[in-house]
Design an enzyme around this catalytic site. Sequence first.
Site, mmCIF file in Angstrom:
data_model
loop_
_atom_site.group_PDB
_atom_site.id
_atom_site.type_symbol
_atom_site.label_atom_id
_atom_site.label_comp_id
_atom_site.label_asym_id
_atom_site.label_seq_id
_atom_site.Cartn_x
_atom_site.Cartn_y
_atom_site.Cartn_z
ATOM 1 N N HIS A 82 0.767 -1.102 -0.238
ATOM 2 C CA HIS A 82 0.237 -0.013 -0.285
ATOM 3 C C HIS A 82 0.527 1.183 -0.173
ATOM 4 O O HIS A 82 1.702 1.246 0.687
ATOM 5 C CB HIS A 82 -1.011 -0.195 1.023
ATOM 6 C CG HIS A 82 -1.803 0.471 1.384
ATOM 7 N ND1 HIS A 82 -3.799 0.642 0.552
ATOM 8 C CD2 HIS A 82 -2.102 2.051 1.598
ATOM 9 C CE1 HIS A 82 -3.950 1.458 0.204
ATOM 10 N NE2 HIS A 82 -3.917 2.826 0.752
ATOM 11 N N ASP A 161 -14.173 2.732 6.574
ATOM 12 C CA ASP A 161 -12.720 3.010 5.555
ATOM 13 C C ASP A 161 -13.845 3.336 4.126
ATOM 14 O O ASP A 161 -13.557 4.521 3.962
ATOM 15 C CB ASP A 161 -11.593 2.542 5.563
ATOM 16 C CG ASP A 161 -10.653 2.836 4.827
ATOM 17 O OD1 ASP A 161 -10.300 3.996 5.488
ATOM 18 O OD2 ASP A 161 -10.151 2.167 3.565
ATOM 19 N N ARG A 168 -13.723 12.355 3.790
ATOM 20 C CA ARG A 168 -11.790 12.910 3.966
ATOM 21 C C ARG A 168 -12.100 13.476 2.871
ATOM 22 O O ARG A 168 -10.932 14.660 3.556
ATOM 23 C CB ARG A 168 -11.251 12.030 4.493
ATOM 24 C CG ARG A 168 -11.424 10.968 6.432
ATOM 25 C CD ARG A 168 -10.661 10.144 6.446
ATOM 26 N NE ARG A 168 -8.862 10.258 6.358
ATOM 27 C CZ ARG A 168 -7.923 9.946 5.946
ATOM 28 N NH1 ARG A 168 -8.202 8.401 5.896
ATOM 29 N NH2 ARG A 168 -6.527 10.165 5.746
ATOM 30 N N SER A 183 -6.987 4.213 8.109
ATOM 31 C CA SER A 183 -7.684 3.798 6.585
ATOM 32 C C SER A 183 -7.041 2.375 6.629
ATOM 33 O O SER A 183 -7.337 1.636 6.101
ATOM 34 C CB SER A 183 -7.426 5.009 6.329
ATOM 35 O OG SER A 183 -7.273 5.223 4.889
ATOM 36 N N LYS A 187 -8.130 -1.929 6.244
ATOM 37 C CA LYS A 187 -7.825 -2.654 5.262
ATOM 38 C C LYS A 187 -7.547 -3.428 4.457
ATOM 39 O O LYS A 187 -7.853 -4.539 4.151
ATOM 40 C CB LYS A 187 -8.792 -1.812 3.497
ATOM 41 C CG LYS A 187 -7.941 -0.714 3.318
ATOM 42 C CD LYS A 187 -8.148 0.098 2.414
ATOM 43 C CE LYS A 187 -7.288 1.659 1.761
ATOM 44 N NZ LYS A 187 -7.417 2.524 2.340
#
Length: 433
Positions: A82, A161, A168, A183, A187
């Site tokens: 990520h 999320d 957001r 966040s 996930k």
Amino acid sequence: MRMVDLIAKTRDHQALTTAELQWLIQNYVADKIPDYQMSAWLMAVYFNGLSDAEQGALAQAMLDSGERLDLTAIPGVKVDKHSTGGVGDKLSIPLVPLVACFGVPVPMVSGRGLGFTGGTLDKLESIPGFNVHLTSAQFIQQVTMIHQAITSASQQLAPADQRLYALRDVTGTVASKPLIASSIMSKKLASGTDALLFDVKSGNGAFMPDDQAAENLAQALLAIAQHAGVKAVAMITDMNQPLGITIGNSLEVAESIALLKGRGPQDVHQLLVAQAAQMLKLGGKTPSLEVAMGMVEDALKDGRAAKAFKQLIQAQGGDPRVVDDPRRLPQATHKVAVKAAASGVVTAMDTKALGTAVMQIGGGRATQSDALDLTAGIVLHKKLGTPVTPGETLAVVYASSVDPARVATQVRDAYTIAAGPIEKPSLIHRILS
Ligand code: URA
């Protein structure tokens, strides 16, 4: 409990308890807390931060808002990656098939555009037919069959999320360490992965503007991963100029395809190889990063990586012919070249301004209901350290729903042209584990 009291506590620097954070998330997901109150709380977090204990409890509450997939039946170490978000950061798209083609299962739960940065899901949706909404059963089956799947957070996977991310994005509350960490981790842990590679961006096109802030975020991500029993590595990488030469959804998919054929720009190729090697090491394919880099280069050259991308697209309902013919991706109807006014060397780029320019011509959202122009974007002809003469093209801006000329001045102003030479920032600043 009342939401107004929790907003006031965070506003007044008083720590919330684990029970309060669980209540806040559960009731938001159950539609019992309205967006205006959640926005107020997010803004209080943005300004005042959260303690490490609150940050961990928030990530856990967001993870608990949905299911945590059990991938133990799939053989091998499952590895996901990520990025904390950058401009032109398309790396997840080529990384997934590149790593999967070595048999390392990659179960990726990804996000949409956030603030001035693009998102993997929006980019993938520029491939005709590509479905980013897999059910948990489809996701697990696909990872089992072809070692790779990319899906969104959903009603089942980290629904908190899914909701908070979109809120957001349009309330100016993205660039907050505890909100980013919770966040990402909610996930990523929901996907059932065994190991994680974090690409923590640092610089003027990242949510973390310098290495200290990026390192704090990396440590937060690593701590939550360790607590959850997930092996993790964090790379702090440069975002003082866009990554590669494209910004914008379909343009970045086209660049990803070039990368998968070993023909991408040098900076993004180098990062792709370095990150794929880290993932192969995390996946137990080799203890040596050097050996892994060689393996990855071979897969890019001999067509295995591109073939794996076709498999991914096919499995998710998309048109795999885009890999052989990227002109099948949506093409912009308008373009404008942005020319240099002065001569010299590109000594600085306002990366955030370039990301914002793409948003403003339809490549990102200003409100939750905004539809995207997937063709909107910028191709950079000049990057840091390149010499420029007056009248030379710095960048070309593309769009279909508005006139791209409306951001031409902004794009020109994003370039600082002065006497050179400059020392280009190194792409990989630090690696933490
Ligand atoms: N990526 C995420 O998934 N969430 C953030 O908040 C930022 C980057």
